[in-house]
Design a protein around this motif. Structure first.
Motif, short mmCIF file in Angstrom:
data_model
loop_
_atom_site.label_atom_id
_atom_site.label_comp_id
_atom_site.label_asym_id
_atom_site.label_seq_id
_atom_site.Cartn_x
_atom_site.Cartn_y
_atom_site.Cartn_z
N VAL A 153 13.73 -8.65 -25.22
CA VAL A 153 13.07 -9.10 -26.46
C VAL A 153 12.49 -7.94 -27.26
O VAL A 153 11.81 -8.16 -28.26
CB VAL A 153 11.97 -10.12 -26.14
CG1 VAL A 153 12.54 -11.37 -25.52
CG2 VAL A 153 10.88 -9.50 -25.27
N THR A 156 6.82 -4.54 -25.95
CA THR A 156 5.62 -5.31 -26.24
C THR A 156 4.47 -4.35 -26.53
O THR A 156 4.51 -3.19 -26.14
CB THR A 156 5.23 -6.22 -25.06
OG1 THR A 156 5.09 -5.43 -23.88
CG2 THR A 156 6.25 -7.31 -24.84
N ASN A 159 -0.14 -5.71 -23.63
CA ASN A 159 -0.11 -6.99 -22.95
C ASN A 159 -1.50 -7.31 -22.44
O ASN A 159 -2.00 -6.68 -21.51
CB ASN A 159 0.89 -6.96 -21.81
CG ASN A 159 2.30 -6.74 -22.30
OD1 ASN A 159 2.63 -5.67 -22.82
ND2 ASN A 159 3.13 -7.75 -22.18
N TRP A 172 3.31 -16.96 -19.92
CA TRP A 172 3.44 -16.24 -21.19
C TRP A 172 2.47 -15.06 -21.18
O TRP A 172 1.36 -15.16 -20.68
CB TRP A 172 3.10 -17.13 -22.38
CG TRP A 172 4.11 -18.15 -22.74
CD1 TRP A 172 5.07 -18.07 -23.72
CD2 TRP A 172 4.27 -19.46 -22.17
NE1 TRP A 172 5.81 -19.23 -23.78
CE2 TRP A 172 5.33 -20.10 -22.84
CE3 TRP A 172 3.61 -20.15 -21.13
CZ2 TRP A 172 5.75 -21.39 -22.51
CZ3 TRP A 172 4.03 -21.42 -20.81
CH2 TRP A 172 5.09 -22.03 -21.49
N GLU A 175 0.56 -10.53 -26.76
CA GLU A 175 0.53 -9.21 -27.40
C GLU A 175 -0.67 -9.16 -28.35
O GLU A 175 -0.54 -9.44 -29.55
CB GLU A 175 1.82 -8.98 -28.18
CG GLU A 175 3.06 -8.93 -27.32
CD GLU A 175 4.28 -8.59 -28.17
OE1 GLU A 175 4.58 -7.39 -28.33
OE2 GLU A 175 4.93 -9.52 -28.68
N SER A 221 17.42 -14.91 -30.81
CA SER A 221 16.47 -15.92 -30.36
C SER A 221 17.08 -17.31 -30.40
O SER A 221 17.99 -17.59 -31.21
CB SER A 221 15.21 -15.88 -31.23
OG SER A 221 14.31 -16.91 -30.88
N ASN A 236 7.90 -7.16 -34.87
CA ASN A 236 8.34 -7.76 -33.61
C ASN A 236 7.27 -7.66 -32.55
O ASN A 236 7.52 -7.95 -31.37
CB ASN A 236 9.64 -7.11 -33.12
CG ASN A 236 10.32 -7.94 -32.05
OD1 ASN A 236 10.48 -9.15 -32.22
ND2 ASN A 236 10.71 -7.31 -30.95
N TRP A 239 3.20 -11.44 -30.58
CA TRP A 239 3.68 -12.80 -30.31
C TRP A 239 3.27 -13.20 -28.90
O TRP A 239 2.92 -12.35 -28.08
CB TRP A 239 5.20 -12.87 -30.43
CG TRP A 239 5.74 -12.35 -31.73
CD1 TRP A 239 6.18 -11.09 -31.99
CD2 TRP A 239 5.88 -13.08 -32.95
NE1 TRP A 239 6.59 -10.97 -33.30
CE2 TRP A 239 6.43 -12.19 -33.92
CE3 TRP A 239 5.63 -14.40 -33.34
CZ2 TRP A 239 6.71 -12.58 -35.22
CZ3 TRP A 239 5.92 -14.78 -34.65
CH2 TRP A 239 6.44 -13.89 -35.57
N VAL A 241 4.81 -14.22 -25.45
CA VAL A 241 6.12 -13.90 -24.89
C VAL A 241 6.26 -14.58 -23.54
O VAL A 241 5.47 -14.32 -22.62
CB VAL A 241 6.29 -12.37 -24.72
CG1 VAL A 241 7.73 -12.05 -24.30
CG2 VAL A 241 5.92 -11.63 -26.00
N LYS A 253 10.33 -14.26 -27.20
CA LYS A 253 9.10 -14.20 -27.97
C LYS A 253 8.99 -15.51 -28.75
O LYS A 253 9.97 -15.97 -29.35
CB LYS A 253 9.09 -13.00 -28.91
CG LYS A 253 9.03 -11.67 -28.16
CD LYS A 253 8.56 -10.51 -29.01
CE LYS A 253 8.39 -9.24 -28.16
NZ LYS A 253 7.76 -8.12 -28.90
N TYR A 255 8.43 -16.98 -31.55
CA TYR A 255 8.29 -16.78 -32.99
C TYR A 255 7.77 -18.02 -33.69
O TYR A 255 7.23 -17.94 -34.79
CB TYR A 255 9.64 -16.35 -33.58
CG TYR A 255 10.16 -15.05 -33.00
CD1 TYR A 255 9.52 -13.85 -33.28
CD2 TYR A 255 11.28 -15.03 -32.17
CE1 TYR A 255 10.00 -12.65 -32.76
CE2 TYR A 255 11.77 -13.84 -31.65
CZ TYR A 255 11.11 -12.66 -31.94
OH TYR A 255 11.58 -11.47 -31.40
N ARG A 259 2.80 -15.09 -35.77
CA ARG A 259 2.47 -13.71 -35.39
C ARG A 259 0.96 -13.52 -35.52
O ARG A 259 0.41 -13.54 -36.62
CB ARG A 259 3.23 -12.73 -36.29
CG ARG A 259 2.95 -11.27 -35.94
CD ARG A 259 3.85 -10.33 -36.73
NE ARG A 259 3.49 -8.95 -36.41
CZ ARG A 259 2.70 -8.18 -37.15
NH1 ARG A 259 2.21 -8.63 -38.29
NH2 ARG A 259 2.41 -6.96 -36.76
#
Length: 630
Positions: A153, A156, A159, A172, A175, A221, A236, A239, A241, A253, A255, A259
């Motif tokens: 993906v 990141t 995290n 999940w 980010e 995606s 990017n 999100w 993830v 991710k 989406y 965001r």
């Protein structure tokens, strides 16, 4: 010494005798003078500690990355979120997922943040957790595995928090690290090697280097509207993830969640609704509702607006531009604003959603523009500001030093404060250690719900925003972070109801707080401790607190005081606790008149650490009672 009673006695004095509960253990944690400790602090039996995973020391198995072959690397540090996925096969207890906020370039692990997963089993003899050897589908074999984000993906960024589904253990990672341009993901504009914003030096690597590849990113995606979309590289990031902990790789991710600078979230019992926390000021309370249970690739996204009959306003999550700029859409929807929404947890017994508002010293300038553009303040903050003589929370003088824990109750579709941080201290210079509060809650961050002997308890992690205004005693240089339990059966709980069960070493934040599926252990992270601590407490580490299956609750009867005026205490003599007929500021003196302890606004005092003898209790009003400790 500062003492914290590890006791589940909770309930104030009432006109009649009241049933309360108390654990079979009531030992205390000692925090050394000056609030400096170089190791994890734990109460004695039946709880015990085991270090499971040490960042920067344990080796992780890696995938082929940036043209390099698969191999091994030192795990990143700054452990934050902990996820737990039960092993439904029964071959082990389950998989542990640990986030890394530490950001630096790494040819094997990947640039940006990171995540490590490992599998554990319960030792049938010792009761400890053993890390199990595995072989994954991609050919990697060992104990600890780096989660592959690069080949799935994209990298990141920082995290931080995350989500463990109470329904099925899906994971999940969040980010949090919100970025606004490609330059900020490359070097962040920071210098130095410490602090949550700077890029620490990688082992043998370069300083101040984040994500090296800043070319546009082509999204692949299964989420409508995003497959084949080309975005700037920084877009990017930020999100939620989803990962597969069994195979140590990212899945997607999200989406369609928007965001944002995500911190935490919780999956509701219907396996359709996910409530989302965002570490920002302003932060908006959001939820995603899937079309079908368990399928989070399709569904609707909403922002909470407290002053509407229907309190959730939909934001079109099929429009990529709206998802890339979600905060603007939340303001346009005139959503309700909060001050740093962080972790989110669900009580499976009631379905209520608890979340932390960590707070920020003076947030006024951070949400005034959004308020002017239509976003609204929660009535709590409006009333709190007026109570402090201010026009609104937009005032530059509006303080929010300690934060709080909120609860969202789906049954009434409303947020309200569950427990307020504090006690509040108005002066910038904190009270001295001798006069400091027996219990104080500052900046709750990590959060979870744990079942102990059939009763739900909130697990609260501290991450201090500062040391002034009563967050630590005057003159103390260390932001000691503590781990608390709170019984969720208490109506209108206060700080006095908190139970301290651990504290982390000098320099560290306590976070993670994830129960294992069998309820016997609580997994905790000690994040970014001082390098001056002895090994392994000089590294970020994941530790387990074992023994919760040995903690039982029993019914006890609280004393009933009569109508006699003045302070009454019971029992007297006592061996452990003494109860007061009214909440008071209180000091304890020995027979020579030396002050030994000070308590603030308390109706019960633990004296089990005092030698047998005669003592005097004196309230702030000057009432004095003689107490015999046996």
């Amino acid at each position: 010494m500062k003492k914290a009673v590890l006791s589940l006695l909770f309930c104030g004095f009432c006109a009649v005798a009241v049933q309360a509960q108390q654990t079979i253990f009531s030992e205390e944690i000692d925090i050394p003078a000056g609030y400096i400790t170089d190791e994890v602090l734990m109460p004695p039996s039946p709880l015990s500690m085991q270090v499971l995973f040490v960042g920067g020391v344990d080796l992780v198995q890696t995938t082929p990355t940036y043209g390099y072959e698969a191999g091994i690397a030192y795990a990143k540090e700054w452990h934050d979120f902990i996820g737990f996925t039960p092993d439904e096969t029964g071959e082990s207890l389950g998989w542990v997922s640990v986030n890394h906020e530490m950001i630096y370039q790494d040819n094997r692990i990947g640039d940006g943040g990171g995540m490590t997963v490992f599998r554990v089993e319960r030792d049938p003899i010792t009761g400890l957790l053993n890390v199990v050897d595995q072989e994954l589908e991609d050919g990697r074999a060992g104990k600890f595995f780096n989660v592959d984000f690069v080949n799935t993906v994209g990298e990141t960024g920082m995290n931080c928090g995350g989500i463990t589904s109470v329904v099925d253990g899906r994971i999940w990672t969040a980010e949090e690290w919100f970025r606004s341009n490609n330059g900020s993901i490359y070097n962040g504009g920071f210098s130095g090697t410490a602090g949550s914003g700077a890029y620490p030096k990688s082992p043998g690597g370069a300083e101040n280097q984040g994500v090296r590849d800043t070319s546009n990113y082509l999204i692949s995606s299964d989420i409508e509207g995003f497959d084949g979309l080309e975005v700037k590289k920084f877009e990017n990031f930020n999100w939620m993830v989803e990962i597969d902990p069994r195979q140590a790789k990212a899945i997607r991710k999200q989406y369609n969640f928007g965001r944002q600078g995500f911190e935490g979230g919780a999956v509701s019992l219907d396996n359709k609704t996910i409530y989302l926390g965002v570490d920002a000021t302003p932060a908006f309370w959001c939820k995603f509702v899937a079309d079908e249970p368990g399928d989070f690739t399709q569904g609707k996204l909403y922002v909470y607006k407290h002053d509407l009959p229907e309190k959730w306003v939909e934001v079109d999550n099929t429009d990529p531009q709206k998802m890339l700029n979600f905060a603007d859409e939340a303001v346009a929807a005139q959503g309700t604003m909060y001050n740093r929404v962080e972790w989110v947890a669900i009580d499976p017994a009631t379905g209520k959603i608890f979340w932390t508002e960590t707070g920020r010293d003076k947030p006024g300038s951070r949400w005034a523009d959004e308020n002017a553009a239509g976003a609204v303040h929660d009535p709590y903050h409006m009333e709190r500001a007026i109570g402090k003589g201010l026009d609104s929370p937009n005032s530059s003088d509006y303080p929010d030093y300690y934060g709080r824990v909120w609860v969202y109750d789906p049954a009434i579709d409303s947020n309200y404060v569950w427990i307020e941080g504090g006690p509040e201290w108005d002066e910038e210079t904190s009270p001295s250690e001798a006069d400091y509060f027996s219990k104080h809650l500052s900046n709750p961050d990590g959060l979870n719900v744990m079942t102990i002997d059939g009763q739900s308890f909130l697990v609260i992690c501290e991450d201090l925003n500062g040391r002034s205004y009563g967050r630590v005693p005057a003159g103390v240089a260390n932001s000691t972070c503590e781990l608390w339990l709170l019984d969720l059966s208490i109506d209108n709980p206060s700080v006095d109801d908190l139970i301290r069960i651990s504290a982390v070493p000098r320099g560290a934040e306590v976070t993670g707080a994830q129960p294992t599926s069998d309820g016997k252990s609580l997994l905790v992270n000690s994040q970014h401790p001082s390098s001056a601590n002895p090994f392994p407490f000089n590294h970020s580490l994941t530790y387990a607190i074992h023994g919760f299956d040995q903690v039982t609750l029993t019914n006890l009867q609280e004393p009933e005081f009569g109508e006699v005026e003045g302070l009454q205490i019971f029992p007297n003599p006592t061996t452990r606790k003494v109860f007061l007929s009214k909440a008071s500021d209180l000091a304890i003196y020995d027979a020579n008149g030396q002050r030994l302890k000070v308590f603030r606004n308390t109706s019960e005092v633990d004296v089990s650490n005092l030698p047998a003898g005669a003592y005097f209790l004196q309230t702030a009003e000057g009432e004095t009672k003689k107490l015999i400790v046996e």
